[in-house]
Design a protein around this motif. Structure first.
Motif, short mmCIF file in Angstrom:
data_model
loop_
_atom_site.label_atom_id
_atom_site.label_comp_id
_atom_site.label_asym_id
_atom_site.label_seq_id
_atom_site.Cartn_x
_atom_site.Cartn_y
_atom_site.Cartn_z
N LYS A 26 39.35 71.53 19.80
CA LYS A 26 38.75 71.03 21.03
C LYS A 26 37.43 70.32 20.73
O LYS A 26 36.52 70.89 20.12
CB LYS A 26 38.51 72.17 22.02
N ASN A 27 37.35 69.04 21.12
CA ASN A 27 36.16 68.21 20.89
C ASN A 27 35.79 68.07 19.42
O ASN A 27 34.62 67.90 19.07
CB ASN A 27 34.96 68.76 21.68
N ILE B 175 37.72 57.78 22.65
CA ILE B 175 37.47 59.12 23.21
C ILE B 175 36.22 59.11 24.09
O ILE B 175 35.61 60.16 24.33
CB ILE B 175 37.36 60.18 22.10
N TYR C 250 37.21 65.98 15.97
CA TYR C 250 38.12 64.88 15.63
C TYR C 250 38.04 64.50 14.14
O TYR C 250 36.97 64.56 13.53
CB TYR C 250 37.78 63.64 16.46
N THR D 284 42.25 61.62 15.33
CA THR D 284 43.12 62.74 15.65
C THR D 284 42.27 63.93 16.07
O THR D 284 41.31 64.29 15.38
CB THR D 284 43.95 63.15 14.41
N GLU D 285 42.61 64.56 17.19
CA GLU D 285 41.89 65.77 17.62
C GLU D 285 42.44 66.95 16.84
O GLU D 285 43.62 67.27 16.92
CB GLU D 285 42.02 65.99 19.12
#
Length: 325
Positions: free
Chosen positions: A7-8, A57, A10, A3-4
């Motif tokens: 931003k960038n 990802i 997880y 799950t993010e």
């Protein structure tokens, strides 16, 4: 599941063979490099799950350049060695946590120390040997790894365009740390603060000076002062409202101490006796590891009550007993 959460940034949820059923690792991306915060437990399917989540990802195990560990418990550092072997990742943890890990890896010495410690607290030979089996199983779930740097208290680290602070939070484990991303208000909390349960507390069987509950409550004070917006724990959902959760955890420990104190009277009882009365019929549905954790926490509370001067400790034939004052 991956799950993010920013931003960038997880959250990766990995399997675990206990009642909690899962443990989280966290990953930050910087181009083709990945920093992993905790690794999950070494168990069938866990490595493959981590690999598949990273591939989803556009990354891989080989993309992991750095691993930051909150503490040395099996479910948080177990796959570190496997990952390091495949990726050449640098591993970072506190020096205290590393010392705990080295002691845990000393098989025969660890088992001998555990037998002495738990027999002293009233466990039968049968129960001690069941515990030894559990400890051996936990040891087998941590792959060997090399530590590249020791984290420093209140130190700052950089990964890509993100900086984060190392917050020392001993209590749940000696050498436990959290990672605070001040600009975003995000805390990777490991097992220091969990959303649904109070983190377990255990003695250091090699160190009678370490006070888990006192250390833990002092560490909560440190966390409470930080401008945290979101807590990302090792287990359970991410959450906000750190002040309220800390109040709940403090109240939980105060209540548990009072309940335990109510069990003691003029009749001497061992830690095992007190624990059995505390958990009662619920123990019928618990496995050996859960009973072991309950005994550990009972010992922690007894030691705090002894320091408070509300109970007395005595030793008879090598076994510790407790009475109310």
């Amino acid at each position: 599941m991956i799950t993010e959460i920013a931003k960038n940034f997880y959250r990766i949820t990995l399997p675990m063979p206990f009642r909690l059923r899962h443990v989280h690792a966290y990953a930050i991306l910087d181009g083709t490099n990945v920093a992993l915060f905790d690794t999950g437990m070494q168990m069938p399917g866990a490595f493959e799950k981590l690999e598949a989540d990273l591939q989803s990802i556009g990354q891989s195990i080989k993309s992991i350049s750095d691993i930051y560990l909150t503490h040395a418990h099996t479910d948080h550092c177990g796959m570190s060695g496997i990952i390091q072997k495949k990726s050449k990742a640098r591993i970072h943890m506190s020096e205290v946590a590393h010392r705990v890990l080295l002691l845990f890896q000393q098989g025969e010495h660890l088992i001998a120390q555990a037998r002495l410690f738990y027999a002293k607290h009233g466990m039968s030979v049968y129960d001690v040997e069941a515990l030894v089996e559990e400890i051996e199983d936990m040891r087998s779930r941590i792959s060997q790894f090399a530590v590249n740097t020791f984290l420093q208290e209140n130190g700052s680290r950089q990964f890509g365009n993100r900086s984060f602070e190392v917050i020392f939070t001993p209590g749940h484990a000696p050498g436990h740390v959290c990672f605070f991303f001040r600009e975003e208000g995000l805390l990777i909390a490991g097992d220091h603060v969990l959303p649904y349960i109070a983190p377990s507390l255990s003695p250091n069987i090699y160190d009678d000076i370490f006070q888990p509950l006192k250390s833990y409550l002092e560490s909560l004070d440190v966390i409470e002062k930080l401008p945290i917006t979101t807590i990302h724990p090792g287990h359970g959902n991410s959450f906000s409202g750190i002040e309220e959760r800390i109040r709940e955890i403090r109240a939980h420990h105060a209540l548990k101490k009072q309940v335990l104190l109510g069990i003691l009277n003029a009749h001497p009882k061992t830690t095992y006796n007190v624990c059995s009365e505390m958990i009662g019929a619920a123990a019928a549905n618990w496995d050996d590891w859960e009973k072991f954790m309950a005994l550990n926490e009972t010992h922690v509370y007894l030691q705090e009550l002894k320091r408070d001067g509300t109970i007395k400790e005595m030793i008879t034939d090598g076994v510790l007993f407790y009475t109310a004052v």
